[in-house]
Design a protein around this motif. Structure first.
Motif, PDB file in Angstrom:
ATOM      1  N   UNK A   1      -2.602 -16.640   6.318  1.00  0.00           N
ATOM      2  CA  UNK A   1      -2.535 -16.277   7.814  1.00  0.00           C
ATOM      3  C   UNK A   1      -2.517 -17.733   8.618  1.00  0.00           C
ATOM      4  N   UNK A   2      -3.430 -18.360   8.237  1.00  0.00           N
ATOM      5  CA  UNK A   2      -3.592 -19.719   9.437  1.00  0.00           C
ATOM      6  C   UNK A   2      -2.711 -20.923   8.689  1.00  0.00           C
ATOM      7  N   UNK A   3      -1.794 -20.679   7.693  1.00  0.00           N
ATOM      8  CA  UNK A   3      -1.137 -21.769   7.348  1.00  0.00           C
ATOM      9  C   UNK A   3       0.308 -21.453   7.323  1.00  0.00           C
ATOM     10  N   UNK A   4       0.766 -20.181   7.111  1.00  0.00           N
ATOM     11  CA  UNK A   4       2.258 -20.114   7.151  1.00  0.00           C
ATOM     12  C   UNK A   4       2.575 -19.245   8.458  1.00  0.00           C
ATOM     13  N   UNK A   5       3.558 -19.675   9.079  1.00  0.00           N
ATOM     14  CA  UNK A   5       4.092 -18.872  10.139  1.00  0.00           C
ATOM     15  C   UNK A   5       5.242 -18.138   9.683  1.00  0.00           C
ATOM     16  N   UNK A  64       8.179 -13.988  -2.204  1.00  0.00           N
ATOM     17  CA  UNK A  64       8.627 -13.160  -0.975  1.00  0.00           C
ATOM     18  C   UNK A  64       8.334 -14.137   0.072  1.00  0.00           C
ATOM     19  N   UNK A  65       7.026 -14.578   0.178  1.00  0.00           N
ATOM     20  CA  UNK A  65       6.795 -15.444   1.649  1.00  0.00           C
ATOM     21  C   UNK A  65       7.761 -16.603   1.714  1.00  0.00           C
ATOM     22  N   UNK A  66       8.087 -17.234   0.552  1.00  0.00           N
ATOM     23  CA  UNK A  66       8.979 -18.334   0.584  1.00  0.00           C
ATOM     24  C   UNK A  66      10.388 -17.999   0.986  1.00  0.00           C
ATOM     25  N   UNK A  67      10.798 -16.954   0.639  1.00  0.00           N
ATOM     26  CA  UNK A  67      12.072 -16.420   0.951  1.00  0.00           C
ATOM     27  C   UNK A  67      12.249 -16.091   2.333  1.00  0.00           C
ATOM     28  N   UNK A  68      11.164 -15.415   2.703  1.00  0.00           N
ATOM     29  CA  UNK A  68      11.249 -14.802   4.315  1.00  0.00           C
ATOM     30  C   UNK A  68      11.226 -15.940   5.088  1.00  0.00           C
ATOM     31  N   UNK A  69      10.383 -17.076   4.748  1.00  0.00           N
ATOM     32  CA  UNK A  69      10.272 -18.169   5.796  1.00  0.00           C
ATOM     33  C   UNK A  69      11.429 -19.070   5.527  1.00  0.00           C
ATOM     34  N   UNK A  74       8.208 -12.527  11.106  1.00  0.00           N
ATOM     35  CA  UNK A  74       7.691 -11.237  12.002  1.00  0.00           C
ATOM     36  C   UNK A  74       6.890 -10.751  10.926  1.00  0.00           C
ATOM     37  N   UNK A  75       5.988  -9.347  10.906  1.00  0.00           N
ATOM     38  CA  UNK A  75       5.283  -8.859   9.882  1.00  0.00           C
ATOM     39  C   UNK A  75       6.021  -8.701   8.452  1.00  0.00           C
ATOM     40  N   UNK A  76       4.848  -8.745   7.732  1.00  0.00           N
ATOM     41  CA  UNK A  76       5.277  -8.339   6.144  1.00  0.00           C
ATOM     42  C   UNK A  76       4.567  -7.312   5.422  1.00  0.00           C
ATOM     43  N   UNK A  77       5.214  -6.317   5.286  1.00  0.00           N
ATOM     44  CA  UNK A  77       4.331  -5.196   4.696  1.00  0.00           C
ATOM     45  C   UNK A  77       4.669  -4.879   3.337  1.00  0.00           C
ATOM     46  N   UNK A  78       3.352  -4.884   2.354  1.00  0.00           N
ATOM     47  CA  UNK A  78       3.672  -4.785   1.011  1.00  0.00           C
ATOM     48  C   UNK A  78       2.922  -3.368   0.422  1.00  0.00           C
ATOM     49  N   UNK A  79       3.304  -2.926  -0.749  1.00  0.00           N
ATOM     50  CA  UNK A  79       2.815  -1.653  -0.844  1.00  0.00           C
ATOM     51  C   UNK A  79       3.103  -1.728  -2.527  1.00  0.00           C
ATOM     52  N   UNK A  80       1.974  -0.926  -3.052  1.00  0.00           N
ATOM     53  CA  UNK A  80       1.978  -0.786  -4.655  1.00  0.00           C
ATOM     54  C   UNK A  80       1.721   0.576  -4.803  1.00  0.00           C
ATOM     55  N   UNK A  99      -4.611 -10.267  11.602  1.00  0.00           N
ATOM     56  CA  UNK A  99      -3.243  -9.973  11.119  1.00  0.00           C
ATOM     57  C   UNK A  99      -3.276  -8.552  11.125  1.00  0.00           C
ATOM     58  N   UNK A 100      -4.081  -7.509  11.803  1.00  0.00           N
ATOM     59  CA  UNK A 100      -3.670  -6.174  11.975  1.00  0.00           C
ATOM     60  C   UNK A 100      -2.426  -5.955  12.741  1.00  0.00           C
ATOM     61  N   UNK A 101      -2.052  -6.817  13.496  1.00  0.00           N
ATOM     62  CA  UNK A 101      -0.846  -6.795  14.368  1.00  0.00           C
ATOM     63  C   UNK A 101      -0.159  -8.344  14.409  1.00  0.00           C
ATOM     64  N   UNK A 102       0.924  -8.310  15.291  1.00  0.00           N
ATOM     65  CA  UNK A 102       1.661  -9.781  15.170  1.00  0.00           C
ATOM     66  C   UNK A 102       2.232 -10.026  14.033  1.00  0.00           C
ATOM     67  N   UNK A 103       2.715 -11.116  14.076  1.00  0.00           N
ATOM     68  CA  UNK A 103       3.547 -11.782  13.050  1.00  0.00           C
ATOM     69  C   UNK A 103       2.896 -12.075  11.587  1.00  0.00           C
ATOM     70  N   UNK A 104       2.164 -11.203  11.060  1.00  0.00           N
ATOM     71  CA  UNK A 104       1.295 -11.471   9.835  1.00  0.00           C
ATOM     72  C   UNK A 104       1.511 -10.454   8.718  1.00  0.00           C
ATOM     73  N   UNK A 105       0.979 -10.887   7.737  1.00  0.00           N
ATOM     74  CA  UNK A 105       0.962  -9.782   6.387  1.00  0.00           C
ATOM     75  C   UNK A 105       0.208  -8.625   6.988  1.00  0.00           C
ATOM     76  N   UNK A 106       0.659  -7.438   6.791  1.00  0.00           N
ATOM     77  CA  UNK A 106      -0.127  -6.315   7.185  1.00  0.00           C
ATOM     78  C   UNK A 106      -0.976  -5.723   6.215  1.00  0.00           C
ATOM     79  N   UNK A 107      -1.674  -4.769   6.452  1.00  0.00           N
ATOM     80  CA  UNK A 107      -2.581  -4.252   5.356  1.00  0.00           C
ATOM     81  C   UNK A 107      -1.987  -3.826   4.018  1.00  0.00           C
TER      82      UNK A 107
END
Length: 530
Positions: free
Chosen positions: A156-160, A228-233, A163-169, A116-124
């Motif tokens: 990562x293996x269950x939700x398409x 957020x995941x559900x809104x995006x998908x 695009x990528x999703x970046x989260x910050x605290x 998930x470090x690249x591609x259409x996945x949640x990032x670091x």
């Protein structure tokens, strides 16, 4: 991360190794390989003769075990180029086929997952780098961010995703993780809770985030992640990659419409999963131990770091009595490969010592006693010596497939050009350089920023950079820089020499000078802009 998921990720590495072998045998195109390898945190470099590997460090946190792995991998595979990223990861460059596969597999043994470090996945998941030790922080946000990171890795293996999703605290108004304009951001408050922002981001169609919730209890953050995941998908664009980032939902739904859609998904999640996503207190014990609890927080003195006008004071007193952090900013975020070993040798036997990667490509070595802090300060003396040298740069076009311009080369040329003038610290500001519009160098939030472009000279396209002015990321003062025009790459060092001379004559820092001299900056820049 649970062991069953880790086992699945390890099994996937067989496919990565097989595809990588085919790529290096020229049986797979660069485009097809990129579409596959990105999901594993690896891309072929420009020229398709070597690979890079993005080692995810959740919250930028490098424990001593992970640091030891970096040291050993660098030695075993003769890694010579290492870059810190603005998403708080560590990138190894110039890797051969065997090295990239082996390092990826071996990293998992110490909990470093590149998936998930690249591609259409949640990032670091990003975190304020001094969270847990910073004087004046509202509270330690790192434990909640780590839980959020684990949760996102689990989908990562269950939700398409589109695009990528970046989260910050963010732990304070310094907002160094840009939590107020991320795909999803959790902003700590003085009352011990979070405000939540979403659908923001840098790059093309950059947007500030929409505040979708206030006064969220920290133990409830996973409900907001899932919403957020559900809104995006549900509302994200799966048809056009150019419009598939979360910020485009502000346009398709409208700001209020987006906020309503998000809150509806949040209610749906809470009704469906009940208490299942609550984070238990036992899961978020501070990484700093009892010292942090005893130290408490001094909310009257929330700090922003590094200092706005000086980078010379690199030893920072922590909120834990008698403990220190040392800041080390390698020029352009390019860490001399042997430096990790030098740092490890000092901290390997120091209780709770670890390294944090900051979003501005600085390393913080934390939880040191005075003697160790002095040693770390000495061995990191090769880093930035002033604010300007803490400038931020992506890896650039000499390595990146999609990079348009050599951002690292530009920064190096400016540093070399201004060095003989010995401008006082703060005369030149920290700048941000991106090789292309993707904003990996965060050019849009720099006091001065540059983005790779072209400029026609006598009918021929020459290397150039778009020039941005007056960006800001501090909470409550956020703004994106205004684009003023295009400069030739060869002219930019000259621009900084002239700028430095003008400000030096006034005996001011750039920030103090700019407050009353915007027109003067425009006049200086006009010589170099088109």
């Amino acid at each position: 991360m649970n062991q069953s998921l880790m086992t699945e990720f390890k099994e996937d590495l067989k496919d990565f190794r097989e595809m990588t072998e085919k790529f290096y045998a020229k049986e797979v195109s660069v485009k097809d390989y990129k579409g596959f390898s990105g999901g594993f945190g690896s891309y072929a470099q420009r020229g398709a003769e070597a690979s890079m590997l993005r080692l995810r460090m959740p919250g930028g946190r490098i424990t001593k075990e992970k640091l030891k792995f970096l040291v050993d991998a660098i030695a075993a595979y003769d890694v010579r180029r290492v870059h810190l990223t603005t998403c708080q990861t560590v990138q190894f460059h110039d890797l051969g086929m065997k090295a990239v596969c082996d390092i990826m597999e071996q990293a998992m043994e110490v909990g470093i997952v590149t998936r998930g470090g690249g591609g259409d996945f949640p990032r670091n998941v990003m975190v304020s780098p001094l969270s847990g030790v910073e004087q004046g922080e509202y509270f330690d946000v790192l434990p909640y961010a780590e839980r959020a990171g684990d949760y996102l890795m689990g989908i990562i293996k269950t939700v398409k995703l589109p695009r990528k999703l970046k989260v910050g605290f963010s732990n304070s108004p310094a907002n160094v993780t840009h939590a107020t304009f991320r795909d999803l951001g959790f902003v700590a408050k003085e009352n011990g809770r979070f405000d939540v922002y979403s659908a923001g981001g840098l790059g093309n169609n950059y947007k500030m985030g929409v505040k979708v919730a206030e006064d969220v209890k920290p133990e409830e953050v996973l409900y907001y992640v899932e919403a957020m995941v559900r809104t995006f998908t549900t509302y994200g664009n799966y048809e056009s990659r150019a419009k598939s980032r979360t910020r485009y939902m502000q346009e398709t739904l409208g700001v209020e419409g987006y906020k309503k859609a998000y809150q509806e998904k949040l209610m749906e999640v809470k009704a469906e999963v009940k208490d299942a996503l609550l984070i238990k207190e036992t899961q978020v014990h501070s990484k700093q131990g009892d010292d942090a609890k005893e130290a408490g927080n001094d909310n009257k003195n929330v700090t922003a770091y590094p200092q706005t006008e000086s980078a010379s004071e690199r030893v920072i007193a922590q909120k834990q009595a008698g403990r220190y952090a040392v800041a080390y900013h390698p020029i352009g975020g390019m860490v001399p490969a042997q430096k990790f070993g030098e740092i490890y040798a000092v901290i390997k036997d120091v209780a709770n010592a670890e390294v944090r990667v900051a979003p501005d490509e600085t390393l913080y070595i934390i939880n040191l006693e005075e003697e160790q802090a002095e040693r770390i300060h000495k061995i990191t003396a090769d880093g930035a010596k002033n604010l300007f040298e803490t400038s931020v740069s992506c890896i650039g076009s000499t390595v990146c497939q999609i990079g348009l311009r050599d951002s690292q080369g530009l920064l190096a040329s400016i540093v070399e050009a201004v060095e003989p003038y010995h401008f006082a610290d703060g005369v030149l500001p920290r700048i941000h350089i991106s090789g292309c519009p993707s904003s990996c160098g965060t050019h849009q939030i720099g006091k001065l920023g540059f983005r790779g472009a072209s400029k026609s000279v006598n009918g021929k396209a020459e290397p150039a950079f778009a020039f941005y002015v007056n960006g800001q990321d501090a909470q409550g003062e956020e703004r994106f820089g205004e684009e003023w025009g295009i400069m030739l790459a060869t002219d930019i060092p000259k621009f900084f020499i002239e700028l430095g001379k003008v400000i030096s004559e006034k005996k001011l820092s750039y920030e103090r000078w700019y407050e009353n001299n915007q027109d003067a900056l425009k006049e200086i820049a006009a010589t170099y802009l088109q």
